[in-house]
Write a protein that holds these residues in place. Structure first.
Motif, short mmCIF file in Angstrom:
data_model
loop_
_atom_site.label_atom_id
_atom_site.label_comp_id
_atom_site.label_asym_id
_atom_site.label_seq_id
_atom_site.Cartn_x
_atom_site.Cartn_y
_atom_site.Cartn_z
N ASP A 43 -24.24 -14.25 4.53
CA ASP A 43 -25.44 -15.01 4.89
C ASP A 43 -25.08 -15.90 6.08
O ASP A 43 -24.94 -17.11 5.95
CB ASP A 43 -25.96 -15.83 3.71
CG ASP A 43 -27.31 -16.45 4.01
OD1 ASP A 43 -27.90 -16.13 5.07
OD2 ASP A 43 -27.79 -17.25 3.20
N GLY A 44 -24.91 -15.27 7.22
CA GLY A 44 -24.44 -15.97 8.40
C GLY A 44 -25.27 -17.17 8.80
O GLY A 44 -24.74 -18.18 9.23
N THR A 45 -26.59 -17.09 8.64
CA THR A 45 -27.44 -18.20 9.07
C THR A 45 -27.21 -19.45 8.24
O THR A 45 -27.50 -20.55 8.69
CB THR A 45 -28.93 -17.81 9.02
OG1 THR A 45 -29.26 -17.41 7.69
CG2 THR A 45 -29.24 -16.69 9.99
N ALA A 46 -26.65 -19.30 7.04
CA ALA A 46 -26.37 -20.45 6.18
C ALA A 46 -24.92 -20.91 6.28
O ALA A 46 -24.52 -21.86 5.60
CB ALA A 46 -26.71 -20.11 4.73
N TYR A 47 -24.14 -20.26 7.10
CA TYR A 47 -22.72 -20.58 7.24
C TYR A 47 -22.55 -22.03 7.70
O TYR A 47 -23.19 -22.47 8.64
CB TYR A 47 -22.07 -19.62 8.24
CG TYR A 47 -20.60 -19.83 8.45
CD1 TYR A 47 -19.68 -19.48 7.48
CD2 TYR A 47 -20.13 -20.38 9.63
CE1 TYR A 47 -18.33 -19.67 7.67
CE2 TYR A 47 -18.77 -20.57 9.84
CZ TYR A 47 -17.88 -20.22 8.85
OH TYR A 47 -16.54 -20.41 9.05
N PRO A 52 -15.55 -19.03 14.31
CA PRO A 52 -14.21 -18.50 14.56
C PRO A 52 -13.83 -18.67 16.03
O PRO A 52 -14.69 -18.82 16.90
CB PRO A 52 -14.36 -17.01 14.22
CG PRO A 52 -15.60 -16.91 13.42
CD PRO A 52 -16.47 -18.03 13.83
N ARG A 53 -12.54 -18.64 16.27
CA ARG A 53 -12.05 -18.74 17.64
C ARG A 53 -12.43 -17.49 18.42
O ARG A 53 -12.64 -16.43 17.84
CB ARG A 53 -10.54 -18.89 17.64
CG ARG A 53 -10.10 -20.15 16.90
CD ARG A 53 -8.62 -20.20 16.80
NE ARG A 53 -8.12 -20.75 18.05
CZ ARG A 53 -6.86 -20.97 18.30
NH1 ARG A 53 -5.94 -20.67 17.41
NH2 ARG A 53 -6.48 -21.50 19.45
N GLY A 54 -12.48 -17.60 19.72
CA GLY A 54 -12.72 -16.44 20.57
C GLY A 54 -11.61 -15.43 20.39
O GLY A 54 -10.49 -15.77 20.00
N GLU A 55 -11.91 -14.17 20.65
CA GLU A 55 -10.94 -13.10 20.44
C GLU A 55 -10.83 -12.25 21.69
O GLU A 55 -11.81 -12.02 22.39
CB GLU A 55 -11.40 -12.20 19.29
CG GLU A 55 -11.62 -12.91 17.98
CD GLU A 55 -12.21 -11.99 16.93
OE1 GLU A 55 -12.65 -10.87 17.26
OE2 GLU A 55 -12.22 -12.39 15.76
N VAL A 65 -13.30 -10.30 26.06
CA VAL A 65 -13.24 -11.53 25.28
C VAL A 65 -14.59 -11.69 24.60
O VAL A 65 -15.64 -11.50 25.23
CB VAL A 65 -12.97 -12.76 26.18
CG1 VAL A 65 -12.96 -14.04 25.37
CG2 VAL A 65 -11.67 -12.57 26.95
N CYS A 66 -14.55 -12.02 23.30
CA CYS A 66 -15.80 -12.21 22.58
C CYS A 66 -15.71 -13.44 21.68
O CYS A 66 -14.62 -13.95 21.42
CB CYS A 66 -16.16 -10.98 21.76
SG CYS A 66 -15.10 -10.70 20.35
N GLN A 67 -16.86 -13.88 21.22
CA GLN A 67 -16.98 -15.02 20.31
C GLN A 67 -17.99 -14.66 19.23
O GLN A 67 -19.09 -14.22 19.54
CB GLN A 67 -17.45 -16.25 21.07
CG GLN A 67 -17.70 -17.46 20.20
CD GLN A 67 -16.41 -18.10 19.72
OE1 GLN A 67 -15.52 -18.35 20.51
NE2 GLN A 67 -16.31 -18.35 18.44
#
Length: 83
Positions: A43-47, A52-55, A65-67
């Motif tokens: 439930d990402g919207t409730a996180y 997390p750090r960029g990867e 590079v992503c986030q």
């Protein structure tokens, strides 16, 4: 809302001039990252935790590079580098 990925701020800014084969690899890996994030942040919207750090991800022909932003249910592609 459902999980997706997008270029931030735009595809032209992030990946403009990159070979089409590299873009295809980046987008394929981005699809995998979206599936993984959706499984990890059910439930990402409730996180409530920190994002997390960029990867950095290596793909054939280059890297990107992503986030991951769970509250937006998005994986943002920030930079594409060809070699």
């Amino acid at each position: 809302m459902s999980w997706a990925w997008e270029y931030e701020p735009s595809e032209e800014h992030v990946a403009g001039g990159a070979p089409p084969a590299l873009i295809a690899e980046v987008e394929k890996k981005a699809d995998e990252l979206v599936r993984a994030a959706a499984a990890l942040y059910l439930d990402g919207t409730a996180y409530q935790g920190p994002s997390p750090r960029g990867e950095n991800h290596l793909v054939p022909g280059g890297m990107f590079v992503c986030q991951v932003i769970p509250r937006l249910e998005r994986v943002f592609i920030l930079q594409v580098t060809a070699w």
